[in-house]
Scaffold this active site. Structure first.
Site, PDB file in Angstrom:
ATOM      1  N   SER A   1       2.449   0.316  -7.056  1.00 26.26           N
ATOM      2  CA  SER A   1       2.923   1.388  -6.306  1.00 26.26           C
ATOM      3  C   SER A   1       3.148   1.478  -4.772  1.00 26.26           C
ATOM      4  CB  SER A   1       2.223   2.601  -6.772  1.00 26.26           C
ATOM      5  OG  SER A   1       0.948   2.732  -6.171  1.00 26.26           O
ATOM      6  N   ALA A   2       2.207   0.872  -4.317  1.00 33.98           N
ATOM      7  CA  ALA A   2       2.446   0.783  -2.914  1.00 33.98           C
ATOM      8  C   ALA A   2       3.241  -0.270  -2.422  1.00 33.98           C
ATOM      9  CB  ALA A   2       0.674   0.162  -2.226  1.00 33.98           C
ATOM     10  N   ASP A  60      -0.591   8.615  -6.907  1.00 32.78           N
ATOM     11  CA  ASP A  60      -0.570   7.621  -6.109  1.00 32.78           C
ATOM     12  C   ASP A  60       0.584   7.571  -5.188  1.00 32.78           C
ATOM     13  OD1 ASP A  60      -3.295   7.058  -7.009  1.00 32.78           O
ATOM     14  OD2 ASP A  60      -2.466   4.801  -7.842  1.00 32.78           O
TER      15      ASP A  60
END
Length: 218
Positions: free
Chosen positions: A4-5, A47
């Site tokens: 996700s980052a 997230d």
């Protein structure tokens, strides 16, 4: 961290390069769609929301509060002042990390099948988040600490957790700090009371192969 980052960072770069504007509240949903539709990764919006917004966020994903825009569903995202936070530590194992799908994929299946334990736990997590927001606003660090412990205990009741990850939590608690997972496993976060406690916490966690940090949240 993780996929996700990388996707959020790539999205930011593309938006800047092509001078495209996408509303902030839709960016987490877009990032999640890449993971679920293209990569087959099981996950949620949490997230992605914090990676997009940064700082300290309260998120509400109650079904009756979810909204839709441009084909993407999103929740209620509220910024909170990081100054409300009590002293926090972050610890992670340099050898005991675990991919998110190891925990989340079977958990999602159980939830979709209506497993009563999982459904009840998810409701409990939502209430813990709401109670934690109240504790933060009220400046009640002791209550926030207890809620973080309760979060982990609830997770432990429905998941098969690695013994190394549980050991991290138990080690932190023996030093007097609270502890919960900061993700799927291999990293924990919690509240400590003072520098004496932090020194003991750091010593004990480093003895089992962890790095311990004081996060700076702005």
């Amino acid at each position: 961290a993780g996929s996700s980052a990388i996707i959020v960072a790539t999205l930011r770069a593309l938006l800047e390069f092509y001078d495209v504007q996408i509303p902030l509240h839709l960016q987490p949903s877009l990032a999640l769609s890449v993971e679920t539709d293209e990569l087959g990764i099981v996950g949620g919006l949490q997230d992605r929301v914090i990676q997009v917004y940064g700082g300290l966020m309260y998120m509400d994903f109650a079904r009756d509060r979810m909204q839709q825009e441009c084909g993407y569903r999103y929740g209620i995202y509220e910024r909170l002042d990081p100054a409300l936070l009590p002293p926090l530590y972050l610890a992670y194992s340099e050898e005991e990390g675990e991919p998110t799908e190891v925990t989340h994929r079977p958990l999602r299946v159980r939830y979709e099948q209506g497993d009563p334990e999982v459904v009840a736990a998810m409701r409990k997590f939502a209430q813990l988040a709401a109670d934690a927001r109240t504790a933060l606003v009220d400046g009640d660090a002791a209550r926030l600490s207890r809620l973080m412990d309760e979060n982990f205990d609830t997770r432990r009741s429905i998941c098969q957790l690695q013994s190394a990850h549980v050991r991290m939590v138990e080690t932190a608690r023996r030093a007097g700090a609270s502890a919960k997972f900061a993700g799927s496993g291999g990293a924990i976060v919690g509240v400590y009371q003072d520098e004496t406690m932090f020194a003991q916490l750091k010593k004990d966690l480093e003895a089992i192969g962890c790095r311990v940090l004081k996060p700076v949240i702005v």
